[in-house]
Design a protein around this motif. Structure first.
Motif, PDB file in Angstrom:
ATOM      1  N   SER A 280      25.419 -36.367 -10.656  1.00  0.00           N
ATOM      2  CA  SER A 280      25.695 -37.103 -12.019  1.00  0.00           C
ATOM      3  C   SER A 280      26.259 -36.003 -12.950  1.00  0.00           C
ATOM      4  N   LEU A 281      25.938 -34.583 -12.788  1.00  0.00           N
ATOM      5  CA  LEU A 281      26.344 -33.564 -13.682  1.00  0.00           C
ATOM      6  C   LEU A 281      27.839 -33.509 -13.635  1.00  0.00           C
ATOM      7  N   LEU A 282      28.600 -33.741 -12.370  1.00  0.00           N
ATOM      8  CA  LEU A 282      29.848 -33.469 -11.955  1.00  0.00           C
ATOM      9  C   LEU A 282      30.589 -34.464 -12.980  1.00  0.00           C
ATOM     10  N   ASN A 283      30.108 -35.602 -12.777  1.00  0.00           N
ATOM     11  CA  ASN A 283      30.624 -36.760 -13.555  1.00  0.00           C
ATOM     12  C   ASN A 283      30.662 -36.847 -15.133  1.00  0.00           C
ATOM     13  N   ALA A 284      29.518 -36.354 -15.337  1.00  0.00           N
ATOM     14  CA  ALA A 284      29.332 -36.036 -16.833  1.00  0.00           C
ATOM     15  C   ALA A 284      30.256 -35.195 -17.454  1.00  0.00           C
ATOM     16  N   LEU A 285      30.615 -34.114 -16.432  1.00  0.00           N
ATOM     17  CA  LEU A 285      31.477 -33.052 -17.081  1.00  0.00           C
ATOM     18  C   LEU A 285      32.816 -33.585 -17.020  1.00  0.00           C
ATOM     19  N   VAL A 286      33.404 -34.324 -16.062  1.00  0.00           N
ATOM     20  CA  VAL A 286      34.631 -34.708 -15.811  1.00  0.00           C
ATOM     21  C   VAL A 286      34.686 -36.196 -16.799  1.00  0.00           C
ATOM     22  N   GLY A 287      33.887 -36.667 -17.014  1.00  0.00           N
ATOM     23  CA  GLY A 287      33.826 -37.798 -17.853  1.00  0.00           C
ATOM     24  C   GLY A 287      34.475 -39.129 -17.160  1.00  0.00           C
ATOM     25  N   GLN A 288      34.145 -39.260 -15.718  1.00  0.00           N
ATOM     26  CA  GLN A 288      34.303 -40.442 -15.343  1.00  0.00           C
ATOM     27  C   GLN A 288      33.471 -40.437 -13.867  1.00  0.00           C
ATOM     28  N   GLU A 289      33.158 -41.636 -13.295  1.00  0.00           N
ATOM     29  CA  GLU A 289      32.400 -41.729 -11.858  1.00  0.00           C
ATOM     30  C   GLU A 289      33.101 -41.294 -10.863  1.00  0.00           C
ATOM     31  N   ARG A 290      33.041 -39.826 -10.723  1.00  0.00           N
ATOM     32  CA  ARG A 290      34.005 -39.082  -9.601  1.00  0.00           C
ATOM     33  C   ARG A 290      33.266 -39.172  -8.391  1.00  0.00           C
ATOM     34  N   ALA A 291      31.980 -38.851  -8.434  1.00  0.00           N
ATOM     35  CA  ALA A 291      31.176 -38.803  -7.208  1.00  0.00           C
ATOM     36  C   ALA A 291      30.065 -39.804  -7.099  1.00  0.00           C
ATOM     37  N   ILE A 292      29.839 -40.348  -6.095  1.00  0.00           N
ATOM     38  CA  ILE A 292      28.515 -41.426  -5.841  1.00  0.00           C
ATOM     39  C   ILE A 292      27.317 -40.790  -6.270  1.00  0.00           C
ATOM     40  N   VAL A 293      26.466 -41.534  -7.246  1.00  0.00           N
ATOM     41  CA  VAL A 293      25.397 -41.281  -7.699  1.00  0.00           C
ATOM     42  C   VAL A 293      24.259 -42.154  -7.032  1.00  0.00           C
ATOM     43  N   THR A 294      23.379 -41.893  -6.379  1.00  0.00           N
ATOM     44  CA  THR A 294      22.303 -42.998  -6.022  1.00  0.00           C
ATOM     45  C   THR A 294      20.725 -42.217  -6.382  1.00  0.00           C
ATOM     46  N   GLU A 295      19.855 -43.195  -6.195  1.00  0.00           N
ATOM     47  CA  GLU A 295      18.556 -42.512  -6.130  1.00  0.00           C
ATOM     48  C   GLU A 295      18.099 -41.814  -4.973  1.00  0.00           C
ATOM     49  N   ILE A 296      18.933 -42.335  -3.831  1.00  0.00           N
ATOM     50  CA  ILE A 296      18.573 -41.721  -2.421  1.00  0.00           C
ATOM     51  C   ILE A 296      18.933 -40.325  -2.277  1.00  0.00           C
ATOM     52  N   ALA A 297      17.976 -39.359  -1.808  1.00  0.00           N
ATOM     53  CA  ALA A 297      18.246 -37.918  -1.670  1.00  0.00           C
ATOM     54  C   ALA A 297      19.355 -38.149  -0.372  1.00  0.00           C
ATOM     55  N   GLY A 298      20.293 -37.133  -0.620  1.00  0.00           N
ATOM     56  CA  GLY A 298      21.190 -36.839   0.411  1.00  0.00           C
ATOM     57  C   GLY A 298      22.456 -37.805   0.114  1.00  0.00           C
ATOM     58  N   THR A 299      22.560 -38.115  -0.813  1.00  0.00           N
ATOM     59  CA  THR A 299      23.813 -39.226  -1.154  1.00  0.00           C
ATOM     60  C   THR A 299      25.099 -38.588  -0.903  1.00  0.00           C
ATOM     61  N   THR A 300      25.224 -37.395  -1.367  1.00  0.00           N
ATOM     62  CA  THR A 300      26.483 -36.584  -1.208  1.00  0.00           C
ATOM     63  C   THR A 300      26.563 -35.845   0.079  1.00  0.00           C
ATOM     64  N   ARG A 301      27.603 -36.168   1.033  1.00  0.00           N
ATOM     65  CA  ARG A 301      27.369 -35.464   2.142  1.00  0.00           C
ATOM     66  C   ARG A 301      28.694 -34.406   2.234  1.00  0.00           C
ATOM     67  N   ASP A 302      29.725 -34.518   1.480  1.00  0.00           N
ATOM     68  CA  ASP A 302      30.777 -33.830   1.528  1.00  0.00           C
ATOM     69  C   ASP A 302      31.325 -33.256   0.150  1.00  0.00           C
ATOM     70  N   VAL A 303      31.609 -32.004   0.228  1.00  0.00           N
ATOM     71  CA  VAL A 303      32.200 -31.340  -1.219  1.00  0.00           C
ATOM     72  C   VAL A 303      33.204 -32.046  -1.853  1.00  0.00           C
ATOM     73  N   VAL A 304      32.768 -32.303  -3.264  1.00  0.00           N
ATOM     74  CA  VAL A 304      33.656 -33.509  -4.192  1.00  0.00           C
ATOM     75  C   VAL A 304      34.183 -32.350  -5.032  1.00  0.00           C
ATOM     76  N   SER A 305      35.604 -32.251  -5.214  1.00  0.00           N
ATOM     77  CA  SER A 305      35.959 -31.485  -6.168  1.00  0.00           C
ATOM     78  C   SER A 305      36.832 -32.025  -7.330  1.00  0.00           C
ATOM     79  N   GLU A 306      36.781 -31.592  -8.376  1.00  0.00           N
ATOM     80  CA  GLU A 306      37.451 -32.111  -9.634  1.00  0.00           C
ATOM     81  C   GLU A 306      38.059 -30.977 -10.685  1.00  0.00           C
ATOM     82  N   THR A 307      39.032 -30.813 -11.267  1.00  0.00           N
ATOM     83  CA  THR A 307      39.467 -29.840 -12.173  1.00  0.00           C
ATOM     84  C   THR A 307      39.191 -30.459 -13.363  1.00  0.00           C
ATOM     85  N   ILE A 308      38.558 -29.670 -14.619  1.00  0.00           N
ATOM     86  CA  ILE A 308      38.364 -29.760 -15.858  1.00  0.00           C
ATOM     87  C   ILE A 308      38.951 -28.767 -16.882  1.00  0.00           C
TER      88      ILE A 308
END
Ligand SMILES: Nc1nc2c(ncn2[C@@H]2O[C@H](COP(=O)(O)OP(=O)(O)OP(=O)(O)O)[C@@H](O)[C@H]2O)c(=O)[nH]1
Ligand SMILES: [Mg+2]
Length: 461
Positions: free
Chosen positions: A237-265
């Motif tokens: 959620s923080l990455l998305n907020a900083l990037v300003g778009q829904e770049r990474a998947i956000v869910t209430e399930i723990a363990g949603t992100t499996r791989d490193v997602v990168s974005e340049t700001i």
């Protein structure tokens, strides 16, 4: 000067208003005029008909088929008043893949050779129009990622670095000349030189340049920032907020992100690559375990780390594990702690039990409150890390490396003076420093280094 004439497309691939094909070398005008016909009457011109630095209107015509390829503007820039100091011809045609390609092909048929990457700039350097730090700044201008990087690259292009290094270089040359003379003619009267003062002058010039170069590198090459924490605290959620778009998947399930997602700001002018990582946790799931391993790797290789905690829950063992990782492996100047979910009632303890004081930012990725403060803090910490308050100097890592070597050699020379080391031993350090300074301006630079530098350019530059 080179004997052959080179040609390349100078504009970016793809469609644009105009495309430019550039020729440089002794036969640039000859090759250009072989395929150019002036005006609406398609009159063939001799070199005698053409004035330097003047745009001519006409068309490019295939000499074999006589077909008109495109309507163009042609300009001849007579040596030495050109980018390369050689004769340069530019053909401005309609932007688009087909016209520029066809015109380039006709130039090659007319006797030019396809330029290597960076070869125009290489010629400008070899013909003495620009020094090496300026040549590297050209690459900086072309590849600038933020407006701030571009400003710095342009001032470097004006030769600021060489200018700033001059006092150090002059003092080094003077000292070297003195040391050589003292070694060669030990019995003769040679004009004396206050070596200590000269060395101090070099150190005083280099010190601030090294400091500002570190900051410059930050603006040019950017910084990598890893976002870490246990699962479900809101890293994605923080990455998305900083990037300003829904770049990474956000869910209430723990363990949603499996791989490193990168974005340049753009972090206040610094190109910052954010890495959203998998929540760090003990797991038996094979895929998740690989993700956690990647998170640890991101944590250890990033210059800056943002640790995210969930403010709406008390500290868990998972949080403590992550905080312990931070404590053990990073210097405290490179960590920022985020307490997320401030839109919820706070249950997190005030005392986080970190061994070092780190900035703590409270925010909510949902409401956006506190995000600006995080961006400001990250920028400040990044600049602080490069430890310079002065105006950043734009450098490549190669230049920074040479600057550091020069700086080290001078300090070792100063220490040697203090220890009363004989003059001939001092010469080694002074020579090393002089050589390192010369590597930046291009006075001392090997063919291999030149190849490396210019191969990073695009063709046509
Ligand atoms: N109330 C509230 N909920 C939030 C906030 N930020 C994130 N969340 C919620 O917290 C949950 C987890 O968010 P993620 O961004 O997926 O968390 P993560 O740290 O990336 O989780 P993993 O990828 O599983 O490690 C989601 O349900 C989000 O909607 C916030 O500021 N306030
Ligand atoms: Mg996530």
């Amino acid at each position: 000067m080179y004997l052959d004439t080179i040609a390349a497309i100078a504009t970016a691939p793809g469609e644009g208003g105009v495309g430019i094909v550039r020729l440089s070398g002794p036969d640039a005008l000859g090759a250009g005029l072989a395929i150019f016909r002036a005006g609406r009457t398609l009159r063939r011109l001799d070199s005698g008909d053409v004035e330097s630095h003047r745009m001519l209107y006409g068309s490019i015509v295939d000499p074999e088929s006589r077909a008109v390829v495109d309507e163009v503007l042609l300009v001849w820039m007579q040596s030495p008043r050109s980018y390369t100091r050689e004769d340069v011809v530019e053909i401005h045609c309609h932007g688009g893949h087909v016209p520029v390609r066809s015109i380039l092909n006709l130039c090659l048929k007319a006797g030019a050779r396809l330029a290597e990457p960076g070869e125009f700039t290489l010629r400008a350097f070899l013909n003495g129009r620009i020094d090496l730090s300026q040549a590297e700044a050209v690459a900086g201008v072309v590849t600038a990622q933020t407006g701030r990087s571009l400003d710095l690259a342009i001032s470097e292009l004006r030769g600021r670095m060489t200018e700033r290094l001059r006092p150090a270089r002059d003092a080094l040359v003077e000292t070297m000349a003195f040391l050589d003379a003292a070694a060669d003619f030990p019995d003769d009267e040679i004009p004396s030189l206050d070596i200590d003062a000269a060395l101090e002058r070099v150190a005083a010039t280099l010190g601030p340049i090294v400091a500002s170069a570190r900051t410059g590198l930050l603006y040019r090459e950017g910084i990598q920032i890893a976002i870490v924490g246990r699962p479900n605290v809101g890293k994605s959620s923080l990455l998305n907020a900083l990037v300003g778009q829904e770049r990474a998947i956000v869910t209430e399930i723990a363990g949603t992100t499996r791989d490193v997602v990168s974005e340049t700001i753009n972090l206040g002018g610094i190109p910052a690559t954010l890495l959203d990582t998998a929540g760090i946790t003990e797991t038996v799931d094979v895929v998740e375990a690989i993700g956690v391993e990647r998170s640890r790797h991101a944590l250890s290789t990033s210059a800056l780390v943002v640790v995210v905690l969930d403010g709406s829950e008390p500290l868990t063992d998972g949080d403590r594990q992550v905080l312990a990782l931070i404590d053990e492996r990073l210097d405290p100047g490179s960590v920022v702690c985020v307490v997320n979910k401030t839109d919820q009632p706070r249950s997190l303890e005030d005392e986080l039990g970190l061994a070092h004081a780190v900035p703590v930012i409270e925010l909510s990725t949902v409401s956006g409150a506190g995000l600006d403060q995080l961006v400001e803090t990250l920028h400040a910490v990044a600049v602080d890390q490069s430890d310079s308050a002065s105006r950043p100097a734009l450098v490549t890592s190669r230049q920074l490396d040479a600057l550091r070597r020069a700086d080290e050699s001078i300090h070792s020379a100063l220490a040697a003076r203090e220890a009363g080391v004989p003059l001939d031993l001092l010469a080694v350090d002074v020579r090393t420093a002089l050589y390192a300074v010369g590597e930046i301006t291009g006075e001392h630079v090997s063919e291999a280094v030149l190849d490396e530098i210019f191969s990073r350019f695009c063709i046509g530059k």
